[in-house]
Scaffold this motif. Structure first.
Motif, PDB file in Angstrom:
ATOM      1  N   UNK A   1     -11.883   5.206  -6.724  1.00 16.11           N
ATOM      2  CA  UNK A   1     -12.189   6.366  -7.660  1.00 16.11           C
ATOM      3  C   UNK A   1     -11.330   7.494  -7.276  1.00 16.11           C
ATOM      4  N   UNK A   2     -10.861   7.937  -6.193  1.00 12.73           N
ATOM      5  CA  UNK A   2     -10.542   9.172  -5.899  1.00 12.73           C
ATOM      6  C   UNK A   2      -8.993   9.297  -5.672  1.00 12.73           C
ATOM      7  N   UNK A   3      -8.308   7.704  -5.175  1.00  9.87           N
ATOM      8  CA  UNK A   3      -6.934   7.889  -4.914  1.00  9.87           C
ATOM      9  C   UNK A   3      -6.327   6.779  -5.695  1.00  9.87           C
ATOM     10  N   UNK A   4      -6.528   5.619  -5.842  1.00 12.18           N
ATOM     11  CA  UNK A   4      -5.930   4.452  -6.447  1.00 12.18           C
ATOM     12  C   UNK A   4      -6.733   3.146  -6.832  1.00 12.18           C
ATOM     13  N   UNK A   5      -6.855   2.623  -7.924  1.00 14.64           N
ATOM     14  CA  UNK A   5      -7.664   1.680  -8.111  1.00 14.64           C
ATOM     15  C   UNK A   5      -6.934   0.270  -7.624  1.00 14.64           C
ATOM     16  N   UNK A   6      -6.285   0.303  -6.693  1.00 13.24           N
ATOM     17  CA  UNK A   6      -5.546  -0.898  -6.218  1.00 13.24           C
ATOM     18  C   UNK A   6      -5.814  -1.141  -4.526  1.00 13.24           C
TER      19      UNK A   6
ATOM     20  N   UNK B   1       1.043  -1.292  -0.044  1.00  9.57           N
ATOM     21  CA  UNK B   1       0.024   0.071   0.023  1.00  9.57           C
ATOM     22  C   UNK B   1       0.826   1.174  -0.035  1.00  9.57           C
ATOM     23  N   UNK B   2       0.965   1.872  -1.144  1.00  4.31           N
ATOM     24  CA  UNK B   2       1.868   2.935  -1.585  1.00  4.31           C
ATOM     25  C   UNK B   2       1.746   3.944  -0.164  1.00  4.31           C
ATOM     26  N   UNK B   3       2.808   4.402   0.311  1.00  7.45           N
ATOM     27  CA  UNK B   3       2.505   5.772   1.057  1.00  7.45           C
ATOM     28  C   UNK B   3       2.077   6.942   0.771  1.00  7.45           C
ATOM     29  N   UNK B   4       2.318   7.481  -0.407  1.00  7.76           N
ATOM     30  CA  UNK B   4       1.571   8.430  -1.055  1.00  7.76           C
ATOM     31  C   UNK B   4      -0.126   8.258  -1.358  1.00  7.76           C
TER      32      UNK B   4
END
Length: 99
Positions: A78-83, A48-51
């Motif tokens: 939808x707003x941050x990352x699709x992962x 899970x990427x820090x940014x």
């Protein structure tokens, strides 16, 4: 309050297991470093990427995303990352940002 990465490192740096949002199961965190929170299941491992986590907390704290863990997942995608939205919800709930 922004995500204090030192708290993340203290809590997850050596690895741990945390409860899932639904309860009854756990998510294995194998460690954390400046890149992110490293997670593993029986079928896959990822980070899970820090940014991404920091952005999610900013959006939650500014009421642009929900604090409800169950609804958070789709907003995260939808707003941050699709992962790994569900895994992000587990971690942010464990850290006290989600209900």
């Amino acid at each position: 309050m922004p995500l204090d990465w030192d708290v993340v490192l203290d809590r997850y740096g050596a690895g741990t297991r945390i409860p899932t949002v639904a309860g009854g199961k756990t998510l294995e965190i194998v460690g954390a470093d400046d890149a992110g929170v490293h997670i593993r299941t029986a079928l896959w491992s990822d980070t899970l990427a820090r940014p991404h986590l920091e952005k999610a907390v900013e959006l939650v704290e500014s009421n642009q995303m929900t604090r409800h863990a169950g609804l958070f997942v789709e907003e995260y995608r939808a707003m941050v990352a699709d992962v790994r939205g569900t895994s992000a919800a587990h971690v942010l709930k464990d850290l006290g940002f989600l209900e």
